[in-house]
Write a protein that holds these residues in place. Structure first.
Motif, mmCIF file in Angstrom:
data_model
loop_
_atom_site.group_PDB
_atom_site.id
_atom_site.type_symbol
_atom_site.label_atom_id
_atom_site.label_comp_id
_atom_site.label_asym_id
_atom_site.label_seq_id
_atom_site.Cartn_x
_atom_site.Cartn_y
_atom_site.Cartn_z
ATOM 1 N N ARG A 131 0.831 -1.198 0.000
ATOM 2 C CA ARG A 131 0.000 0.000 0.000
ATOM 3 C C ARG A 131 0.870 1.255 0.000
ATOM 4 N N GLU A 134 -0.113 7.745 2.696
ATOM 5 C CA GLU A 134 -0.758 9.050 2.538
ATOM 6 C C GLU A 134 0.327 10.113 2.570
ATOM 7 N N CYS A 154 -3.370 -1.377 -4.462
ATOM 8 C CA CYS A 154 -4.131 -0.516 -3.542
ATOM 9 C C CYS A 154 -5.444 -1.190 -3.159
ATOM 10 N N SER A 157 -9.059 -1.421 1.927
ATOM 11 C CA SER A 157 -9.579 -0.089 2.244
ATOM 12 C C SER A 157 -8.646 1.034 1.813
ATOM 13 N N THR A 158 -7.616 0.719 1.040
ATOM 14 C CA THR A 158 -6.645 1.741 0.626
ATOM 15 C C THR A 158 -7.300 2.950 -0.042
ATOM 16 N N GLN A 160 -9.924 4.376 0.573
ATOM 17 C CA GLN A 160 -10.531 5.227 1.595
ATOM 18 C C GLN A 160 -9.488 5.799 2.567
ATOM 19 N N GLN A 161 -8.310 5.196 2.605
ATOM 20 C CA GLN A 161 -7.274 5.615 3.554
ATOM 21 C C GLN A 161 -6.345 6.679 2.993
ATOM 22 N N ILE A 162 -6.174 6.690 1.674
ATOM 23 C CA ILE A 162 -5.301 7.674 1.050
ATOM 24 C C ILE A 162 -6.060 8.348 -0.095
#
Length: 216
Positions: A131, A134, A154, A157-158, A160-162
């Protein structure tokens, strides 16, 4: 005194059991492990990276360390990726096995990511089976100015995380592999790698994100 000793023994026992469970979980292949989606993922990652590769470019691979600590999925993905490159007459120039704490991290830190793209030259492709981090605005600008191209895994939940869409639009990433919104039925055993891939994943690019944003 006796009560304190009993608490210490119980704590040590619990710690030993936890460590034993972690070793079993990460070192023992699970009976339900199906290599086919991971093989397809590795092959398609190679297929997506190759068009970005310059005439004298190198493939710089970053993957979770599966040699020190057995991770069947990471190993299967990396081996399939390398096999697909070999079939196309290419090889990985540099393989970086990244040690990750399985309970704390699933990807590169911002510093590690920036160092990876900084080392890439014109025509190089950085391939992350990890991943991406951010990044703040300054780091995004710095990464976008680098010469190499980046293909990153990615999933989960990637997105949504970055700020994945922004990273693609700005040229920090050039291809991103994400999970399908809805998993399709598993294809037939004789299906192609791309069909297996599309049952679980899809490819995002700058062009795809821009087209989606402009559509009514």
């Amino acid at each position: 005194m006796g009560n304190s000793r009993g608490i210490n023994i119980a704590a040590l026992t619990l710690t030993a059991l936890s460590l034993a469970w972690l070793l079993w979980f990460f070192r023992t292949p699970h009976p339900d492990f199906d290599p086919r989606p991971h093989q397809a993922l590795g092959q398609v990652m190679a297929e997506e990276a190759l068009p970005l590769l310059g005439p004298k470019g190198r493939i710089l691979l970053f993957v979770r360390d599966y040699q020190s600590f057995e991770v069947p999925a990471a190993q299967t993905q990396a081996e399939s990726f390398c096999a697909a490159l070999h079939a196309a007459g290419k090889t990985v120039a540099v393989t970086n096995l990244i040690k990750l704490d399985p309970l704390r991290s699933t990807g590169l830190t911002a510093d590690a990511f920036l160092d990876a793209v900084r080392r890439a030259k014109t025509g190089d492709v950085v391939v992350l089976f990890l991943r991406p981090p951010e990044l703040n605005a300054e780091q995004m600008q710095l990464a976008a100015r680098q010469a190499g191209r980046v293909v990153a895994l990615c999933t989960g939940s990637t997105p949504q995380q970055i700020p994945l869409r922004e990273m693609l639009l700005q040229g920090v990433l050039h291809k991103a592999i994400v999970n399908q919104t809805w998993q399709k039925p598993a294809p037939q055993a004789t299906a192609s790698a791309r069909q297996w891939f599309e049952a679980w994943y899809e490819v995002w690019s700058k062009e795809k994100i821009a087209a989606a944003a402009s559509s009514p």
